[in-house]
Design an enzyme around this catalytic site. Structure first.
Site, PDB file in Angstrom:
ATOM      1  N   GLY A 105       0.836  -1.186   0.000  1.00  0.00           N
ATOM      2  CA  GLY A 105       0.000   0.000   0.000  1.00  0.00           C
ATOM      3  C   GLY A 105       0.873   1.239   0.000  1.00  0.00           C
ATOM      4  O   GLY A 105       2.087   1.165   0.200  1.00  0.00           O
ATOM      5  N   LYS A 106       0.278   2.386  -0.227  1.00  0.00           N
ATOM      6  CA  LYS A 106       1.010   3.650  -0.135  1.00  0.00           C
ATOM      7  C   LYS A 106       0.006   4.786  -0.064  1.00  0.00           C
ATOM      8  O   LYS A 106      -1.098   4.705  -0.648  1.00  0.00           O
ATOM      9  CB  LYS A 106       1.911   3.856  -1.361  1.00  0.00           C
TER      10      LYS A 106
END
Length: 417
Positions: A105-106
């Site tokens: 994720g980011k």
């Protein structure tokens, strides 16, 4: 420095390059090239003067086949939807290449934090935490620090989540201060894995890192720690830079003194008895080892023609464009990719999460020993893939290892069509 390459397209090209060496269905490769979901939100936040300001923010959850989504949150004016998608994808393969049980994720907010007070940044961070609340959790999505964020911001987000959920959940976020459930060794982890990768690379290539010349582009957390630890191996750090420019001394810099100077002045520029150079000049110095530790796309295909370093260890995410990779491969430059070299951050974040879940905390010595084991094992697996499959470069080898692990997790889950 070039900024024209789209980082998400670069990620997809890297996956395609590796997929050519794997017996994996094309439709599944397409799945591995795109995020599962992206949150895009606008934060309305009150400023100190009473005005309301709007901030665009993102969270990309790329792939969760191997575990909870994992990845940092950055505060930067250059944050875009495609950048966040790319960074979340790189996290998937970074976690897979070092074999820790996370997906990718980011997140990011389009903001220059230097333009805001601490109280405004706290309100902005807590506003984002409220938006993230339905999407994150100790077994769902675990954010962490990234560019322009650190323990302070992680503490705010953790506190907001715990308050809204009426619980204690230190494992909902990593990169926290020690007193808030953080881990020993986390601050230095990214720079430490860069050092370990460089050390193993010199060993593999039968070269001596002691006395080697090194240039480090970017002197934030990752770059300054990598420089210090590589200097401790006996290497000669001849140049470092930050966004304001660089400094060069052929006799070698005292990396700790330069860091102290930057802490005092806000920049490495004007450090005593050094020659001022540009970031581009630093990237093309005739050195044994180059460590790009700033932002994406620092080296494009044109600049790669002038790079004189023999070995590159990527402390930043995506510092080379695919065309730069091609040029450097043709020229015989050994590039050890970001998804290995800077994987120390997420690895020690994993250790922090494990400690949070167990409510049992490790010494810094144990953290560093476990990190070294993980990075050295991952390096050995990368080299094995490189030699076994006769691959063109080490980045492709890293993706071959990582994609195979993601595919295996998906197949074993029973979801394979």
């Amino acid at each position: 420095m070039a900024q024209e390459a789209n980082p998400f397209e670069s990620l997809q090209e890297q996956i395609d390059d590796a997929a050519a060496y794997l017996d994996v269905r094309e439709d599944f490769i397409e799945r591995l090239k795109n995020p599962e979901r992206v949150l895009e939100t606008n934060l309305s936040v009150e400023m100190d003067d009473g005005s309301i300001e709007l901030f665009r923010a993102y969270r990309s959850q790329f792939n969760g086949d191997r575990g909870p989504y994992k990845g940092g949150i950055r505060y930067h004016p250059g944050v875009t939807r495609d950048e966040v998608k790319a960074l979340s994808g790189w996290m998937v393969y970074k976690c897979a290449v070092v074999d820790i049980p996370y997906g990718g994720g980011k997140g990011g907010i389009v903001i220059d934090p230097k333009d805001y007070t601490e109280s405004e940044l706290e309100r902005i961070s807590r506003s984002f935490a409220k938006e993230l609340r339905p999407f994150v959790g100790e077994d769902r999505d675990i954010p962490a620090p990234d560019v322009n964020t650190g323990q302070r911001e992680m503490n705010w987000i953790k506190d907001t989540y715990e308050t809204l959920e009426n619980t204690t959940a230190p494992g909902v976020i990593t990169g926290k201060a020690l007193e808030n459930g953080g881990s020993e060794g986390r601050v230095e982890a990214t720079g430490r894995s860069t050092m370990l990768t460089a050390r193993e690379a010199f060993k593999y290539l039968d070269r001596d890192i002691e006395g080697a010349t090194v240039a480090v582009q970017g002197y934030g957390n990752a770059g300054s720690v990598a420089a210090k630890l590589i200097e401790d191996l006996g290497a000669n750090i001849v140049a470092v830079s930050d966004s304001s420019g660089g400094i060069y001394d052929p006799d070698g810099l005292d990396t700790r003194a330069v860091k102290d100077f930057k802490n005092e002045t806000g920049t490495v520029s004007d450090y005593q008895d050094t020659e001022a150079i540009t970031n581009e000049e630093l990237l093309t110095l005739d050195v044994d080892l180059l460590v790009p530790a700033a932002l994406e796309n620092a080296i494009d295909g044109d600049l790669a023609k002038d790079v004189q370093a023999d070995i590159i260890a990527e402390a930043a995410n995506g510092p080379l464009t695919p065309r730069a990779d091609d040029v450097l491969t043709e020229r015989g430059v050994h590039v050890f990719p970001d998804i290995l070299a800077n994987a120390g951050g997420v690895t020690v974040s994993y250790f922090e999460w494990v400690q949070n879940r167990q409510r049992f905390y490790w010494t810094e010595e144990r953290v560093n020993e476990e990190l070294e084991r993980v990075i050295v094992d991952a390096f050995d697996n990368l080299v094995d893939a490189y030699e076994t499959h006769d691959l063109p470069n080490f980045r492709t080898a890293a993706y071959v290892v990582a994609i195979r692990r993601v595919v295996n997790s998906y197949e074993s889950s029973g979801n394979w069509p």
